[in-house]
Scaffold this motif. Structure first.
Motif, PDB file in Angstrom:
ATOM      1  N   CYS A 179       0.826  -1.211   0.000  1.00  0.00           N
ATOM      2  CA  CYS A 179       0.000   0.000   0.000  1.00  0.00           C
ATOM      3  C   CYS A 179       0.861   1.263   0.000  1.00  0.00           C
ATOM      4  N   ARG A 216      -3.572   2.544  -3.331  1.00  0.00           N
ATOM      5  CA  ARG A 216      -4.066   3.617  -2.443  1.00  0.00           C
ATOM      6  C   ARG A 216      -5.226   4.370  -3.092  1.00  0.00           C
ATOM      7  N   LYS A 276      -8.997   4.195  -1.483  1.00  0.00           N
ATOM      8  CA  LYS A 276      -9.683   5.410  -1.040  1.00  0.00           C
ATOM      9  C   LYS A 276     -11.059   5.530  -1.694  1.00  0.00           C
ATOM     10  N   GLU A 299      -0.862   3.507   9.275  1.00  0.00           N
ATOM     11  CA  GLU A 299      -0.782   4.155   7.967  1.00  0.00           C
ATOM     12  C   GLU A 299      -0.386   3.107   6.922  1.00  0.00           C
ATOM     13  N   PRO A 300      -0.900   3.253   5.683  1.00  0.00           N
ATOM     14  CA  PRO A 300      -1.631   4.417   5.174  1.00  0.00           C
ATOM     15  C   PRO A 300      -3.137   4.323   5.348  1.00  0.00           C
ATOM     16  N   LEU A 352      -6.177   7.238   4.606  1.00  0.00           N
ATOM     17  CA  LEU A 352      -7.085   6.959   3.490  1.00  0.00           C
ATOM     18  C   LEU A 352      -8.537   6.916   3.952  1.00  0.00           C
TER      19      LEU A 352
END
Length: 241
Positions: free
Chosen positions: A183, A190, A194, A232-233, A237
Motif C-alpha cells: 500500500c 491507495r 480510497k 498508515e496508510p 485513506l
C-alpha cells in the motif's frame, strides 16, 4: 430440469474460464452426471476439492461432508496439491469480474455458490491443522475496483465476486507488513482503496443501494473499521475518503 440439462450451466463456466482442455471437461462431466471417478495414472487427485463439492451428486450439507470425508483419506501431500489448485480456481475465477453475465459471460463462475463454497473451505482443515482456505493478504487495486462495481450495482459487476465474502481476511491483512508495504509503495492500490472507502462510507450513511446485501456489507465494514486504531496508510485513506 434433468441433470444432463443442468450440466450446461456448469460447462459454460468451465469452458469460459479457458483453463480446461476437452479431456478435463469430459472427466468433470462424467463426475457430475454419474459420480464417475477418473481412471488412469494421476499424481494426486485430478479433481480439485472445490470442483468435487460444486459438482457433487448430492449438494446437501451431508453430501458435501461425505465429499470432504473422502478427500481427507488422501495423503497429506495430495490433499495440499488439491487445495493449491482449489485456491487458484477461487482467485482466478470466483474473484474475477469477467463473470458478470454480460455478452455471454456466465453470472458468477460458481453460479451463486461462491459464498457457500468459501464458507465451507474456511471452516475445515487438514489433518495437520492447515486450513483449507488458508491466509490471504494480497489485495491489489482490482480488488477495490470489483467491490466498488458490486456495491454500486454496476451492470458490469460480478454479483458473486469472492471478495465481498472476505471481509474478515481484509481486516486481518491490516497487520500484514507485506500488505502495508504494498500500500505504501503502490499508488494504484491507495487510489482505489480510497475510492472504495468513500463508496462504503456513502452507502453506510445513506443506507441505500440497489444491490442486495450492499447496505449490510457497508455498515458492517464501517462499524468495524471505526472501532480500530489504524496504521498508515489506512488511517489517512479512511479519514480522507
Amino acid at each position: 430440469m434433468s441433470r444432463k440439462d443442468e450440466w450446461e450451466k456448469y460447462r459454460a463456466s468451465l469452458s469460459f474460464s479457458g483453463r480446461h482442455p476437452k479431456s478435463d471437461l469430459k472427466m468433470l462431466e462424467n463426475y457430475f452426471l454419474k459420480a464417475k471417478e477418473p481412471t488412469g495414472a494421476y499424481m494426486g487427485d485430478p479433481i480439485p476439492l472445490v470442483y468435487r463439492l460444486w459438482l457433487a451428486q448430492d449438494p446437501s450439507e451431508a453430501g458435501w461432508e461425505a465429499v470432504y470425508s473422502s478427500f481427507m483419506q488422501l495423503s497429506l501431500r495430495s490433499a495440499k496439491a488439491s487445495l493449491c489448485e482449489s485456491r487458484s480456481i477461487f482467485f482466478e475465477e470466483a474473484a474475477s469480474g469477467r463473470y458478470n453475465g454480460v455478452d455471454g459471460a456466465p453470472l458468477g463462475f460458481f453460479s451463486g455458490q461462491e459464498e457457500r463454497l468459501f464458507r465451507f473451505f474456511c471452516s475445515r482443515q487438514l489433518s495437520d491443522g492447515t486450513p483449507l482456505f488458508g491466509d490471504y493478504d494480497v489485495w491489489g487495486f482490482r480488488t477495490y475496483m470489483e467491490l466498488i462495481l458490486w456495491l454500486n450495482g454496476d451492470a458490469n459487476a460480478n454479483p458473486f465476486i469472492l471478495y465481498r465474502y472476505m471481509m474478515d481476511f481484509w481486516f486481518s491483512s491490516l497487520e500484514s507488513e507485506r500488505y502495508i508495504k504494498d500500500c505504501m509503495t503502490q499508488v494504484a492500490i491507495r487510489k482505489y482503496m480510497k475510492d472504495y472507502f468513500a463508496t462504503v462510507k456513502r452507502i453506510a450513511a445513506e443506507k441505500a443501494s440497489p444491490v442486495e446485501g450492499a447496505v449490510e456489507y457497508a455498515c458492517e465494514f464501517a462499524r468495524r473499521i471505526e472501532g480500530l486504531t489504524l496504521k498508515e496508510p489506512f488511517a489517512k485513506l479512511w479519514a480522507s475518503a
